[in-house]
Design an enzyme around this catalytic site. Structure first.
Site, PDB file in Angstrom:
ATOM      1  N   ASP A  56      -6.760  12.604  18.628  1.00  8.45           N
ATOM      2  CA  ASP A  56      -8.033  12.864  19.692  1.00  8.45           C
ATOM      3  C   ASP A  56      -8.415  11.725  19.197  1.00  8.45           C
ATOM      4  OD1 ASP A  56      -8.629  14.461  21.860  1.00  8.45           O
ATOM      5  OD2 ASP A  56      -8.264  16.256  20.892  1.00  8.45           O
ATOM      6  N   LYS A  90      -8.496  -4.986   9.369  1.00  6.53           N
ATOM      7  CA  LYS A  90      -9.497  -4.004   8.621  1.00  6.53           C
ATOM      8  C   LYS A  90     -10.302  -3.979   7.855  1.00  6.53           C
ATOM      9  CE  LYS A  90      -4.631  -2.401   6.754  1.00  6.53           C
ATOM     10  NZ  LYS A  90      -3.698  -2.030   5.537  1.00  6.53           N
ATOM     11  N   ASP A  97      -2.431   6.753  -1.958  1.00  3.00           N
ATOM     12  CA  ASP A  97      -1.012   5.734  -1.831  1.00  3.00           C
ATOM     13  C   ASP A  97      -0.780   5.656  -0.172  1.00  3.00           C
ATOM     14  OD1 ASP A  97       2.015   5.390  -2.557  1.00  3.00           O
ATOM     15  OD2 ASP A  97       1.502   6.476  -4.139  1.00  3.00           O
ATOM     16  N   ASP A  98       0.205   5.046   0.194  1.00  2.00           N
ATOM     17  CA  ASP A  98       1.194   4.470   1.377  1.00  2.00           C
ATOM     18  C   ASP A  98       0.715   5.390   2.109  1.00  2.00           C
ATOM     19  OD1 ASP A  98       0.915   1.851   0.296  1.00  2.00           O
ATOM     20  OD2 ASP A  98       3.109   2.115   0.017  1.00  2.00           O
ATOM     21  N   GLY A 117      -6.621   7.673   6.543  1.00  2.91           N
ATOM     22  CA  GLY A 117      -6.697   6.877   7.220  1.00  2.91           C
ATOM     23  C   GLY A 117      -6.882   6.154   7.612  1.00  2.91           C
ATOM     24  N   HIS A 118      -6.773   5.215   8.420  1.00  2.28           N
ATOM     25  CA  HIS A 118      -7.086   4.011   8.312  1.00  2.28           C
ATOM     26  C   HIS A 118      -8.663   3.396   9.224  1.00  2.28           C
ATOM     27  CE1 HIS A 118      -5.802   0.484   9.528  1.00  2.28           C
ATOM     28  NE2 HIS A 118      -6.405   0.183  10.511  1.00  2.28           N
ATOM     29  N   THR A 119      -8.758   2.682   8.785  1.00  2.00           N
ATOM     30  CA  THR A 119     -10.531   2.039   9.111  1.00  2.00           C
ATOM     31  C   THR A 119     -10.459   0.243   9.530  1.00  2.00           C
ATOM     32  OG1 THR A 119     -11.467   3.563   8.174  1.00  2.00           O
ATOM     33  CG2 THR A 119     -13.109   1.467   9.100  1.00  2.00           C
ATOM     34  N   CYS A 158      -3.228  -6.755  10.465  1.00  2.00           N
ATOM     35  CA  CYS A 158      -3.754  -5.886   9.693  1.00  2.00           C
ATOM     36  C   CYS A 158      -5.321  -6.559   8.840  1.00  2.00           C
ATOM     37  CB  CYS A 158      -2.428  -6.179   8.876  1.00  2.00           C
ATOM     38  SG  CYS A 158      -1.590  -4.662   8.421  1.00  2.00           S
TER      39      CYS A 158
END
Length: 772
Positions: A480, A433, A462-463, A553-555, A430
């Site tokens: 994808d 991030k 939120d989470d 999402g996650h970056t 993590c």
């Protein structure tokens, strides 16, 4: 090896944005390619991928040169220089935010900017000119109109009167080139060149007023000998369909009117803080910098040097390349700028259309066919430095990557800490991030489409997102993810979203929600924020158009830019509308909605072996959604469907024929192919995924007979955001194609048909027969 603007591991610290692809910026790109500035990133914003060299444009009109002989491939040159190429048009500047406002993309941030967009015809000064005359600038539009005029005159016999307004060197040279080319084309068709009549109109008392009397006399005699009516002292004040009116209220008949006068600065510059002269050109000091904004430079025709006013001529734009590059480099490294003083006299080589030219400099006048050959040699030598052939671009010096301390860009304390952190070994897990504040700023202005099923999403993060499944619906899930293959994060975001949505549409589902996963190269917070903002703006535009809500999402940080989506879709619970791969039936035909070739083209792009216009066309296809095509195929009775991605046409076709228990016949001649793909494949430039896809070649009946066919490699070419491949009843195929083309899928085609299965046992691949 492909040149790179930044040594590996060194983040971008400062951005130089070049607005416009004029001759000066071409020189800047070349100089930065040969000597990169560590920590400095270049971005070129230009509407046109291919920019004409003005010195050869009359020769192109006259038919002495081909299109590619006289155009510099900006996308290729930018790639060579390690610069980002943004295909767009600047329409404004936000000086406070330090961003360039663009017509069709998010604003682009700059630390230092340069403008080299040429002049713009001020058609509004003469009533009707904008509606009834062909302006010579912008040149790309003139070329389109010239091709139309050329075709019309060639194909429709009859008297045609051509008027050229503007008696400077540009107007005279253009008229003579047009007359030569059109006359030659008519004669080749057995028609009388006298069908054409030409007239030149100028408000001045003489033509070529900035040249000496001998040069003027030579061209005056040439125009008389070529039966051109010259109207000096004639100020055109109004233009109507088929005629022009002068200041004395006399009307002059003309079937075609070409405008080569009244040029000025682009209208959008008036709304900036930049100091402009009376004609709207950007005023610059001796260092080519605007006195009203020290971060902005200008060069070429759009610039007006306050202390050294000069005629608008290509020679100055070309010679400003080196001093502008040096001063841009100095501006971002905190070093003193160097003044540039243009020469007072310059050599002009003016052609007469028929491989004859005149040399003019001060009181000098030399004329002859040998002058044209001299001019041709100079022009070709200039173009050889920028031509689109790979070997014409000199190799960039290679060496070990420079350490962070090698950069000369001055940084404040916070930036220095960020730069050291970015270049150092990064945390995993993590800890990799992207920072929360950077991310929140980057996505602050995103406006995902609202769906009532989204109970918790980006509007109240939120989470995790919470999404309701509507009654009677079933969920369709797909994912994808891939790394960037182009240097424009906005366009990459659009392509990545289209690619991810393809599976949903191919199954006949409605896209509902998406979550993003992205990796972004480490760097200064402002640069990371800009990249995420550009990329996610492009992606959200595509998702919104599809009615798909981005819910989270996650970056994270990574060595390369990459983006993917997990997409959820909806289908009716009874599954009656779902299109699967295994529903094909013998007797049906195969329809492909988009052309093939993205794999080989972008492999070639990475090796500087693809023309810019090929990449433009490929990106346009990749940004086209499959949503409407999927609905159209269902309406016309499609029994099976899939979207073409990494396995290529043959791989996806086998995935369909095997569960369907059918064989297929493919017509190689009918395959829609992207421009340039056959050329790059023939050169052996193929995607790294091609060898894996080739393993399925055993499915091809008599495949040894086809390996030399130029389209054979494209059967295995991996596609990104490719089209849909579907089986449709033969009696509905014609109507289906017409409907697809009406929706904008211009290259949709029937590429084959389905047959009863011939191979046994069932665990053997189905047979794919090739034909032409």
């Amino acid at each position: 090896m492909q040149p790179s603007q930044q040594p590996p591991g060194l983040p971008a610290l400062r951005d130089i944005v070049l607005v416009g692809g004029g001759h000066t910026h071409v020189g800047v790109l070349k100089r930065f390619a040969m000597k990169p500035e560590p920590g400095v990133r270049l971005t070129l914003i230009c509407r046109d991928t291919h920019t004409p060299y003005s010195g050869m444009l009359p020769g192109y009109i006259a038919g002495h040169y081909r299109y590619d002989d006289v155009h510099i491939d900006l996308r290729r040159l930018a790639e060579y220089a390690g610069a980002r190429f943004y295909s767009d048009e600047a329409i404004g500047i936000d000086h406070d935010a330090r961003t360039v406002l663009c017509r069709s993309r998010p604003p682009v941030s700059y630390d230092v900017m340069s403008i080299n967009i040429g002049s713009t015809p001020r058609m509004e000064l003469v009533g009707g000119a904008g509606d009834h005359a062909i302006p010579v600038k912008p040149i790309h539009r003139f070329n389109d109109r010239w091709q139309t005029l050329l075709h019309r005159i060639e194909e429709h016999p009859g008297q045609t009167r051509v008027a050229v307004v503007g008696g400077g060197a540009g107007g005279v040279e253009l008229l003579l080139a047009m007359q030569f080319r059109l006359g030659k084309e008519l004669a080749a068709r057995g028609r009388d060149p006298a069908e054409l009549s030409f007239a030149l109109y100028t408000r001045g008392e003489s033509i070529l007023p900035t040249h000496n009397a001998r040069v003027q006399a030579h061209f005056r005699d040439t125009l008389v000998r070529r039966n051109v009516a010259v109207r000096t002292g004639t100020d055109i004040v109004e233009v109507a369909a088929g005629r022009l009116k002068d200041a004395d209220d006399h009307w002059h008949d003309a079937d075609e009117i070409v405008w080569v006068t009244n040029a000025g600065g682009a209208a959008w510059l008036r709304d900036t803080r930049l100091a402009l002269d009376d004609d709207g050109f950007i005023q610059v000091d001796d260092t080519l910098r605007s006195p009203s904004d020290p971060r902005i430079f200008a060069a070429g025709d759009i610039a007006s040097q306050i202390h050294h006013p000069r005629e608008k001529a290509g020679v100055f734009a070309v010679r400003q390349g080196r001093p502008l590059a040096d001063n841009l480099r100095a501006a971002v490294t905190g070093r003193p700028l160097t003044p540039y003083h243009p020469q007072a006299k310059w050599l002009a080589l003016i052609s007469t259309g028929d491989r004859h030219a005149v040399a003019s400099r001060g009181g000098l006048c030399l004329a002859g066919n040998w002058v044209w050959r001299w001019k041709d040699s100079i022009d070709r030598r200039f173009m050889s430095r920028f031509m689109p052939q790979l070997n014409d671009l000199p190799s960039m010096p290679e060496g070990p990557a420079k350490p962070l301390g090698a950069n000369r860009v001055p940084l404040d304390e916070a930036e220095n800490d960020q730069a050291i952190s970015a270049a150092a070994m990064r945390c995993g897990g993590c800890g990799a991030k992207v920072g929360a504040s950077v991310l929140s700023r980057a996505i602050a202005n995103l406006a995902p489409v609202a769906r009532e099923e989204v109970l918790i999403g980006l509007h109240a993060p939120d989470d995790a997102a919470v999404v309701r499944v509507p009654p009677g619906k079933a969920m369709v899930h797909t994912v994808d993810f891939f790394r960037a293959f182009i240097d424009d994060p906005y366009v990459f975001g659009k392509v990545a979203a289209n690619h991810a949505l393809g599976d949903i549409f191919a199954m006949g589902a409605e896209a509902q929600t998406a979550t993003a996963i992205a990796t972004v190269p480490q760097g200064l917070e402002a640069k990371v924020e800009e990249t995420v903002r550009q990329m996610m703006t492009g992606a959200v535009e595509v998702l919104n158009e599809a009615g798909c809500a981005l819910v989270g999402g996650h970056t994270g940080e990574g060595s390369e830019l990459a983006l993917g989506f997990a997409v959820n879709g909806l289908v009716d619970e009874d599954m009656t509308e779902v299109l699967r791969k295994g529903g094909m039936r013998p007797g049906e035909v195969l329809i492909l909605t988009k052309p093939l070739g993205t794999g080989t083209l972008f492999a070639a792009h990475a090796r500087l072996a693809a023309r810019g216009r090929w990449i433009d066309a490929a990106l346009k296809n990749m940004c086209q959604s499959n949503r409407q095509a999927a609905a159209c195929l269902r309406e016309h009775g499609a029994s099976a469907c899939t979207d073409l991605t990494g396995f290529g046409l043959l791989g996806h076709l086998v995935e369909m024929t095997m569960p369907s228990g059918v064989d297929a016949e493919l017509d190689l001649a009918a395959l829609p192919i992207l421009d340039g793909a056959e050329e790059t494949a023939a050169a052996g430039i193929l995607s790294s995924l091609q060898p894996a896809n080739l393993r399925l070649r055993r499915a091809i009946h008599d495949q040894a007979d086809w390996v030399e066919h130029p389209r054979y490699p494209l059967l295995f070419d991996p596609q990104t955001a490719g089209g849909l491949l579907a089986s449709v009843p033969a009696n509905r195929a014609t109507d289906c194609l017409e409907a697809l083309r009406a929706l904008g899928y211009d290259r949709a085609a029937v590429i084959g048909r389905l047959e009863e299965r011939s191979r046994k046992p069932t665990d053997e691949p189905t047979s794919i027969r090739l034909t032409v």
